[in-house]
Design a protein around this motif. Structure first.
Motif, PDB file in Angstrom:
ATOM      1  N   ARG A 189       0.828  -1.210   0.000  1.00  0.00           N
ATOM      2  CA  ARG A 189       0.000   0.000   0.000  1.00  0.00           C
ATOM      3  C   ARG A 189       0.859   1.256   0.000  1.00  0.00           C
ATOM      4  O   ARG A 189       1.919   1.293   0.622  1.00  0.00           O
ATOM      5  CB  ARG A 189      -0.916   0.044   1.221  1.00  0.00           C
ATOM      6  CG  ARG A 189      -2.129  -0.852   1.134  1.00  0.00           C
ATOM      7  CD  ARG A 189      -3.133  -0.527   2.220  1.00  0.00           C
ATOM      8  NE  ARG A 189      -3.929   0.642   1.854  1.00  0.00           N
ATOM      9  CZ  ARG A 189      -3.714   1.872   2.279  1.00  0.00           C
ATOM     10  NH1 ARG A 189      -2.700   2.149   3.072  1.00  0.00           N
ATOM     11  NH2 ARG A 189      -4.505   2.863   1.914  1.00  0.00           N
TER      12      ARG A 189
ATOM     13  N   GLU B 217      -2.031   1.354   7.073  1.00  0.00           N
ATOM     14  CA  GLU B 217      -2.703   0.489   6.115  1.00  0.00           C
ATOM     15  C   GLU B 217      -3.890  -0.255   6.704  1.00  0.00           C
ATOM     16  O   GLU B 217      -4.621  -0.936   5.999  1.00  0.00           O
ATOM     17  CB  GLU B 217      -1.714  -0.529   5.536  1.00  0.00           C
ATOM     18  CG  GLU B 217      -1.174  -1.564   6.501  1.00  0.00           C
ATOM     19  CD  GLU B 217      -0.109  -1.011   7.434  1.00  0.00           C
ATOM     20  OE1 GLU B 217       0.045  -1.576   8.532  1.00  0.00           O
ATOM     21  OE2 GLU B 217       0.563  -0.029   7.055  1.00  0.00           O
TER      22      GLU B 217
ATOM     23  N   ASN C  18      -7.402   2.739  -3.069  1.00  0.00           N
ATOM     24  CA  ASN C  18      -6.271   2.298  -2.250  1.00  0.00           C
ATOM     25  C   ASN C  18      -6.824   1.772  -0.920  1.00  0.00           C
ATOM     26  O   ASN C  18      -6.645   2.376   0.129  1.00  0.00           O
ATOM     27  CB  ASN C  18      -5.312   3.469  -2.010  1.00  0.00           C
ATOM     28  CG  ASN C  18      -4.002   3.040  -1.386  1.00  0.00           C
ATOM     29  OD1 ASN C  18      -3.563   1.903  -1.532  1.00  0.00           O
ATOM     30  ND2 ASN C  18      -3.371   3.952  -0.653  1.00  0.00           N
TER      31      ASN C  18
END
Length: 269
Positions: free
Chosen positions: A185, A190, A214
């Motif tokens: 990522r 994350e 994302n």
């Protein structure tokens, strides 16, 4: 479906998928229509025994799971609506705008529910914050498909696409999954740790991340009510780590030669 992550991680508990469907699976467990029930006990049965669990708009267990499974929301109508839930999720009777009316409502409930209503679950510091959480902050989805299915990832068929892939893992395994996710990522942080019900941490919060270009993973079983439900079924040291499908596919690819090939992982085995 065979998973590279599962093969290398070797979790003791089944990795699950949550998917929507208009096809009713055979031999699935389903609670009785209209029964009030914490679905995390069924989740635990799937994690341990590999059971397939089926939900529909009449068998989602509780208002939290209605939102968690993508059946819209029941917080606006069940149990007195937003007003009652905001009071319940904050400090109970001491948060109530009409204490006597709230107490009278609580008195009609079974003893265990009555006590929680009076004292409040105290997930939020104020009724106002709790009200905002259920009416504005909580991501809501109302998918048209008739069913939601929870089953082991290994039983996912060709052509089926899961909304959420759910690992139930110990601290070392969780550390590795977070490292794996962080390795692909962009940016930092994350993983999200939302305030909510455990079923929402494997459901609607993951659905929301799935809309992102994302997406992040969602850390779960961070709900004390659910921990009480599964306390005698699942180990106390496990958490859920749920990812939307497109993130799962990217993690599968990286798992082939990523952190699992590191001497750090090998030395922990």
């Amino acid at each position: 479906m065979e998973s590279t992550i599962v093969t290398k991680l070797k979790p003791e508990l089944n990795t699950l998928v949550l998917l929507k469907s208009n096809t009713k699976p055979e031999n699935a467990l389903q609670i009785k229509t209209g029964k009030y029930f914490c679905i995390m006990s069924l989740f635990a049965q799937s994690v341990i025994k590999g059971k397939t669990i089926l939900f529909d708009r009449n068998t989602y267990g509780c208002p939290g799971a209605c939102a968690g499974l993508g059946f819209g929301t029941a917080y606006d109508k069940a149990m007195g609506g937003y007003e009652t839930f905001a009071t319940f999720f904050s400090k109970g009777l001491e948060s109530a705008e009409e204490p006597e009316k709230y107490r009278a409502f609580a008195e009609k409930m079974p003893s265990g529910v009555k006590q929680k209503l009076i004292e409040g679950e105290r997930f939020h510091c104020s009724k106002q914050k709790a009200y905002k959480w259920i009416s504005k902050d909580l991501p809501l989805f109302d998918f048209p498909e008739e069913y939601r299915i929870l089953k082991p990832l290994k039983e996912l068929k060709d052509g089926e696409v899961a909304e959420s892939v759910i690992f139930t893992v110990n601290p070392i395994q969780l550390t590795t999954l977070i490292t794996l996710t962080g390795s692909i990522r962009e940016g930092v942080n994350e993983t999200i740790t939302p305030q909510g019900a455990a079923c929402q941490m494997i459901g609607n919060f993951v659905f929301k991340e799935g809309e992102s270009n994302n997406p992040k993973a969602v850390l779960g079983l961070l709900d004390l009510a659910a921990r009480h439900t599964v306390q005698n079924i699942l180990p106390d040291d496990v958490l859920t780590y749920a990812v939307p499908w497109k993130l799962f596919l990217a993690l599968e690819k990286e798992a082939e030669d990523g952190i699992f090939s590191s001497p750090l992982w090998k030395n922990l085995q």
